[in-house]
Design a protein around this motif. Structure first.
Motif, PDB file in Angstrom:
ATOM      1  N   HIS A  72       0.837  -1.196   0.000  1.00 56.07           N
ATOM      2  CA  HIS A  72       0.000   0.000   0.000  1.00 56.07           C
ATOM      3  C   HIS A  72       0.877   1.253   0.000  1.00 56.07           C
ATOM      4  O   HIS A  72       1.887   1.315   0.710  1.00 56.07           O
ATOM      5  CB  HIS A  72      -0.915   0.011   1.227  1.00 56.07           C
ATOM      6  CG  HIS A  72      -1.898  -1.115   1.245  1.00 56.07           C
ATOM      7  ND1 HIS A  72      -2.924  -1.192   2.161  1.00 56.07           N
ATOM      8  CD2 HIS A  72      -2.028  -2.213   0.456  1.00 56.07           C
ATOM      9  CE1 HIS A  72      -3.643  -2.273   1.940  1.00 56.07           C
ATOM     10  NE2 HIS A  72      -3.087  -2.922   0.912  1.00 56.07           N
ATOM     11  N   VAL A  73       0.473   2.257  -0.783  1.00 58.04           N
ATOM     12  CA  VAL A  73       1.290   3.462  -0.943  1.00 58.04           C
ATOM     13  C   VAL A  73       0.440   4.708  -0.747  1.00 58.04           C
ATOM     14  O   VAL A  73      -0.674   4.815  -1.274  1.00 58.04           O
ATOM     15  CB  VAL A  73       1.937   3.522  -2.347  1.00 58.04           C
ATOM     16  CG1 VAL A  73       2.834   4.759  -2.458  1.00 58.04           C
ATOM     17  CG2 VAL A  73       2.727   2.259  -2.632  1.00 58.04           C
ATOM     18  N   LEU A  74       0.978   5.640   0.016  1.00 59.36           N
ATOM     19  CA  LEU A  74       0.400   6.971   0.145  1.00 59.36           C
ATOM     20  C   LEU A  74       1.313   7.944  -0.592  1.00 59.36           C
ATOM     21  O   LEU A  74       2.482   8.105  -0.226  1.00 59.36           O
ATOM     22  CB  LEU A  74       0.280   7.362   1.620  1.00 59.36           C
ATOM     23  CG  LEU A  74      -0.081   8.817   1.942  1.00 59.36           C
ATOM     24  CD1 LEU A  74      -1.402   9.224   1.305  1.00 59.36           C
ATOM     25  CD2 LEU A  74      -0.131   9.032   3.459  1.00 59.36           C
ATOM     26  N   ALA A  99      -5.980   9.280 -10.466  1.00 58.46           N
ATOM     27  CA  ALA A  99      -6.850   8.341 -11.189  1.00 58.46           C
ATOM     28  C   ALA A  99      -6.699   6.913 -10.682  1.00 58.46           C
ATOM     29  O   ALA A  99      -7.649   6.121 -10.739  1.00 58.46           O
ATOM     30  CB  ALA A  99      -6.542   8.402 -12.683  1.00 58.46           C
ATOM     31  N   ARG A 100      -5.517   6.571 -10.164  1.00 58.71           N
ATOM     32  CA  ARG A 100      -5.262   5.206  -9.685  1.00 58.71           C
ATOM     33  C   ARG A 100      -5.521   5.044  -8.193  1.00 58.71           C
ATOM     34  O   ARG A 100      -5.351   3.955  -7.643  1.00 58.71           O
ATOM     35  CB  ARG A 100      -3.816   4.813  -9.998  1.00 58.71           C
ATOM     36  CG  ARG A 100      -3.491   4.743 -11.485  1.00 58.71           C
ATOM     37  CD  ARG A 100      -2.095   4.176 -11.705  1.00 58.71           C
ATOM     38  NE  ARG A 100      -1.055   5.032 -11.152  1.00 58.71           N
ATOM     39  CZ  ARG A 100      -0.471   6.030 -11.812  1.00 58.71           C
ATOM     40  NH1 ARG A 100      -0.866   6.323 -13.048  1.00 58.71           N
ATOM     41  NH2 ARG A 100       0.485   6.753 -11.244  1.00 58.71           N
ATOM     42  N   SER A 101      -5.905   6.127  -7.516  1.00 58.06           N
ATOM     43  CA  SER A 101      -6.057   6.099  -6.061  1.00 58.06           C
ATOM     44  C   SER A 101      -7.508   5.895  -5.659  1.00 58.06           C
ATOM     45  O   SER A 101      -8.434   6.119  -6.438  1.00 58.06           O
ATOM     46  CB  SER A 101      -5.515   7.391  -5.451  1.00 58.06           C
ATOM     47  OG  SER A 101      -4.107   7.491  -5.652  1.00 58.06           O
ATOM     48  N   GLU A 310      -2.496   6.685   8.445  1.00 56.27           N
ATOM     49  CA  GLU A 310      -2.403   5.288   8.880  1.00 56.27           C
ATOM     50  C   GLU A 310      -3.642   4.499   8.471  1.00 56.27           C
ATOM     51  O   GLU A 310      -3.541   3.350   8.008  1.00 56.27           O
ATOM     52  CB  GLU A 310      -2.208   5.231  10.391  1.00 56.27           C
ATOM     53  CG  GLU A 310      -0.851   5.738  10.845  1.00 56.27           C
ATOM     54  CD  GLU A 310      -0.550   5.375  12.282  1.00 56.27           C
ATOM     55  OE1 GLU A 310       0.214   4.406  12.500  1.00 56.27           O
ATOM     56  OE2 GLU A 310      -1.084   6.047  13.192  1.00 56.27           O
ATOM     57  N   ASP A 311      -4.805   5.103   8.627  1.00 56.34           N
ATOM     58  CA  ASP A 311      -6.036   4.418   8.226  1.00 56.34           C
ATOM     59  C   ASP A 311      -6.039   4.141   6.727  1.00 56.34           C
ATOM     60  O   ASP A 311      -6.422   3.052   6.279  1.00 56.34           O
ATOM     61  CB  ASP A 311      -7.258   5.263   8.595  1.00 56.34           C
ATOM     62  CG  ASP A 311      -7.493   5.326  10.102  1.00 56.34           C
ATOM     63  OD1 ASP A 311      -6.888   4.513  10.832  1.00 56.34           O
ATOM     64  OD2 ASP A 311      -8.277   6.189  10.533  1.00 56.34           O
ATOM     65  N   ALA A 312      -5.608   5.128   5.941  1.00 57.13           N
ATOM     66  CA  ALA A 312      -5.597   4.965   4.490  1.00 57.13           C
ATOM     67  C   ALA A 312      -4.621   3.876   4.064  1.00 57.13           C
ATOM     68  O   ALA A 312      -4.914   3.067   3.176  1.00 57.13           O
ATOM     69  CB  ALA A 312      -5.241   6.291   3.822  1.00 57.13           C
ATOM     70  N   LEU A 313      -3.464   3.827   4.700  1.00 57.42           N
ATOM     71  CA  LEU A 313      -2.467   2.816   4.351  1.00 57.42           C
ATOM     72  C   LEU A 313      -2.916   1.406   4.739  1.00 57.42           C
ATOM     73  O   LEU A 313      -2.436   0.423   4.176  1.00 57.42           O
ATOM     74  CB  LEU A 313      -1.136   3.144   5.037  1.00 57.42           C
ATOM     75  CG  LEU A 313      -0.325   4.264   4.368  1.00 57.42           C
ATOM     76  CD1 LEU A 313       0.762   4.776   5.297  1.00 57.42           C
ATOM     77  CD2 LEU A 313       0.288   3.760   3.060  1.00 57.42           C
ATOM     78  N   SER A 314      -3.822   1.317   5.674  1.00 56.50           N
ATOM     79  CA  SER A 314      -4.305  -0.010   6.082  1.00 56.50           C
ATOM     80  C   SER A 314      -5.362  -0.562   5.133  1.00 56.50           C
ATOM     81  O   SER A 314      -5.584  -1.780   5.107  1.00 56.50           O
ATOM     82  CB  SER A 314      -4.863   0.054   7.504  1.00 56.50           C
ATOM     83  OG  SER A 314      -6.078   0.778   7.536  1.00 56.50           O
ATOM     84  N   ARG A 315      -6.011   0.309   4.336  1.00 56.51           N
ATOM     85  CA  ARG A 315      -7.126  -0.190   3.528  1.00 56.51           C
ATOM     86  C   ARG A 315      -7.012   0.084   2.034  1.00 56.51           C
ATOM     87  O   ARG A 315      -7.741  -0.520   1.239  1.00 56.51           O
ATOM     88  CB  ARG A 315      -8.444   0.404   4.033  1.00 56.51           C
ATOM     89  CG  ARG A 315      -8.536   1.914   3.947  1.00 56.51           C
ATOM     90  CD  ARG A 315      -9.901   2.427   4.408  1.00 56.51           C
ATOM     91  NE  ARG A 315      -9.933   3.886   4.468  1.00 56.51           N
ATOM     92  CZ  ARG A 315      -9.935   4.592   5.594  1.00 56.51           C
ATOM     93  NH1 ARG A 315      -9.914   3.968   6.757  1.00 56.51           N
ATOM     94  NH2 ARG A 315      -9.964   5.914   5.567  1.00 56.51           N
ATOM     95  N   ASN A 316      -6.129   0.995   1.612  1.00 52.33           N
ATOM     96  CA  ASN A 316      -6.070   1.365   0.200  1.00 52.33           C
ATOM     97  C   ASN A 316      -4.778   0.907  -0.457  1.00 52.33           C
ATOM     98  O   ASN A 316      -3.698   1.020   0.133  1.00 52.33           O
ATOM     99  CB  ASN A 316      -6.170   2.888   0.025  1.00 52.33           C
ATOM    100  CG  ASN A 316      -7.449   3.453   0.592  1.00 52.33           C
ATOM    101  OD1 ASN A 316      -8.499   2.821   0.534  1.00 52.33           O
ATOM    102  ND2 ASN A 316      -7.363   4.658   1.139  1.00 52.33           N
ATOM    103  N   ALA A 317      -4.892   0.468  -1.687  1.00 53.49           N
ATOM    104  CA  ALA A 317      -3.680   0.192  -2.469  1.00 53.49           C
ATOM    105  C   ALA A 317      -2.959   1.487  -2.782  1.00 53.49           C
ATOM    106  O   ALA A 317      -1.724   1.555  -2.764  1.00 53.49           O
ATOM    107  CB  ALA A 317      -4.050  -0.545  -3.754  1.00 53.49           C
ATOM    108  N   SER A 318      -3.724   2.540  -3.060  1.00 52.53           N
ATOM    109  CA  SER A 318      -3.122   3.831  -3.398  1.00 52.53           C
ATOM    110  C   SER A 318      -3.966   4.953  -2.814  1.00 52.53           C
ATOM    111  O   SER A 318      -5.191   4.970  -2.945  1.00 52.53           O
ATOM    112  CB  SER A 318      -3.018   4.006  -4.919  1.00 52.53           C
ATOM    113  OG  SER A 318      -2.480   5.285  -5.244  1.00 52.53           O
TER     114      SER A 318
END
Length: 348
Positions: A72-74, A99-101, A310-318
Motif C-alpha cells: 500500500h502506498v500513500l 486516477a489510480r487512487s 495510517e487508516d488509508a495505508l491499512s485499507r487502500n492500495a493507493s
C-alpha cells in the motif's frame, strides 16, 4: 458580501493572513522576455536584495514523496505558496496518481464557521468592516512606533503608493496588503495554480475525500467580531515581521517558488526555513481564540493527519495527499512522524 447560509465568520480568517498571504494577489504582467525578475533594490534597512529571475511557462512541479506499508502506498505532493504568476503546471503525473487512487487526504486547515441567514449577515457587515480598522478610528501612525511607522511608510510608497485608505486599517490588514503587493512586483502569487487542478481531478475520479482539518463553529458571531475589533493581540509585531520578510527574504521566497515549479526537489529539501509573519499566531493567542476553544491547532492537525494516513495505508492500495512543504521536509515534519512509527518513507 455575506451570502445566504454562508459562513459569516469567514471574516475572522481574513484578519489572519500569516499562512496564506499570496492567495489574493493579482497576476503581474510579464516583461518582454516573459520572465519576471526580482529587482535589486535598497531596502528600508539599507540592505540590497539579490536579483532572482522568476520562471514562467509550462513547468512540471516536483515529484511526490511516498509512504509505504507492504503493497500500500500513500503519495504525498508537497506544495508551496506563492508560486510564479507566469507559470502553468504540467499536472499529468499527479492526475495519473489520482486516477489510480481510492482516497484523497486533503491538507490540514482551520475552518471557522457560523451559519447565519442573509439578513443576519447583512447586519454583521458593518461589524466586519469595523473589525478591519483600528479601534477608535485611529491611524497607523498613531498606533505604530515612530521607527516602525517610518519603515511602513517607505514600503508603502514603494508597493502601495495609491492606497490612502490603508492608513486606517489595523496593522495586520495593512501587512497582508503590503506583502501581496510586494509579491506581485516580484512576479509571484496570482490565481491558485495547484489546488483547482487537484480538486477537479479528485471530483472527476470520484475519490473519497478524507478531511484532516479542525472545524470550529462560532455560536456568537456578533460578539466574535467585537472581540476581533477590540484586538488584544500584537498585530504591530505582525507588520514588523512582514517588513522584515519583504526586506530580507523575498529572494528566498522566489527561489523556493522556482524550485517547486521546475521540480528541483533537492533545492526544496535544503531550502532556508521560511518563518512567516506572526499574524496567525497573534490571533491564535488572543482572547478571541481562547474563549472559543481554538487552541493547540498545529498539534491537533498533525494528529488528525497522521491518523488519516495510517487508516488509508491499512485499507487502500493507493492514496493521494497534499501537504504544505514545511509538513513534508521541514523540521519535525509529518513524514518524520510516520517514519518513527515504522513506515517506509521514500523521498523523490
Amino acid at each position: 458580501m455575506f451570502k445566504r447560509k454562508a459562513s459569516a465568520i469567514w471574516v475572522c480568517l481574513s484578519l489572519m493572513p500569516g499562512w496564506a498571504f499570496a492567495q489574493s494577489v493579482t497576476p503581474q504582467a510579464l516583461p518582454a522576455n516573459g520572465k519576471p525578475t526580482l529587482e535589486v533594490v535598497q531596502t528600508s534597512e539599507g540592505r540590497m536584495l539579490d536579483s532572482v529571475e522568476v520562471v514562467a511557462g509550462n513547468q512540471p512541479g516536483p515529484r511526490m514523496w511516498k509512504i509505504k506499508k507492504g503493497g500500500h502506498v500513500l503519495h504525498v505532493l508537497a506544495t508551496v505558496s506563492p508560486l510564479p504568476s507566469g507559470m502553468s503546471w504540467d499536472s499529468a503525473q499527479v492526475e495519473g496518481t489520482i486516477a489510480r487512487s481510492q482516497e484523497y487526504i486533503s491538507p490540514p486547515s482551520l475552518g471557522i464557521t457560523a451559519n447565519v441567514g442573509w439578513f443576519s449577515g447583512m447586519r454583521l457587515l458593518p461589524a466586519y468592516l469595523r473589525a478591519k480598522k483600528n479601534p477608535g478610528g485611529v491611524t497607523l501612525q498613531q498606533v505604530l512606533s515612530p521607527e516602525l511607522y517610518s519603515r511602513w511608510s517607505a514600503a508603502k510608497a514603494r508597493y502601495l503608493p495609491k492606497d490612502k485608505g490603508i492608513e486606517k486599517q489595523r496593522p495586520m490588514v495593512a501587512a497582508e496588503a503590503l506583502y501581496g503587493a510586494a509579491l506581485k512586483r516580484t512576479g509571484l502569487g496570482g490565481k491558485p495554480i495547484v489546488m483547482p487542478v487537484i480538486d477537479a481531478a479528485v471530483k472527476r475520479h470520484q475519490l473519497k475525500i478524507v478531511t484532516t482539518g479542525i472545524k470550529v463553529k462560532i455560536d456568537d458571531p456578533k460578539q466574535a467580531l467585537k472581540d476581533l475589533q477590540a484586538g488584544g493581540f500584537d498585530d504591530a509585531k505582525c507588520l514588523s515581521e512582514t517588513l522584515d520578510n519583504i526586506d530580507q527574504k523575498l529572494p528566498d521566497v522566489a527561489r523556493q517558488a522556482n524550485a517547486w515549479a521546475t521540480g528541483d526537489v533537492a533545492a526544496l529539501r535544503r531550502r532556508p526555513a521560511q518563518k512567516g509573519p506572526s499574524c496567525f499566531d497573534a490571533v491564535m493567542q488572543s482572547d478571541f481564540a481562547k474563549k472559543r476553544g481554538i487552541r493547540d491547532v498545529p498539534e491537533r492537525m498533525r494528529s488528525n493527519w497522521v491518523k488519516a494516513a495510517e487508516d488509508a495505508l491499512s485499507r487502500n492500495a493507493s492514496t493521494f495527499a497534499v501537504l504544505p512543504l514545511e509538513y513534508v521536509a521541514g523540521q519535525n515534519n509529518y513524514l518524520d512522524t510516520m517514519r518513527a512509527k515504522g513506515y517506509e518513507v521514500i523521498a523523490p
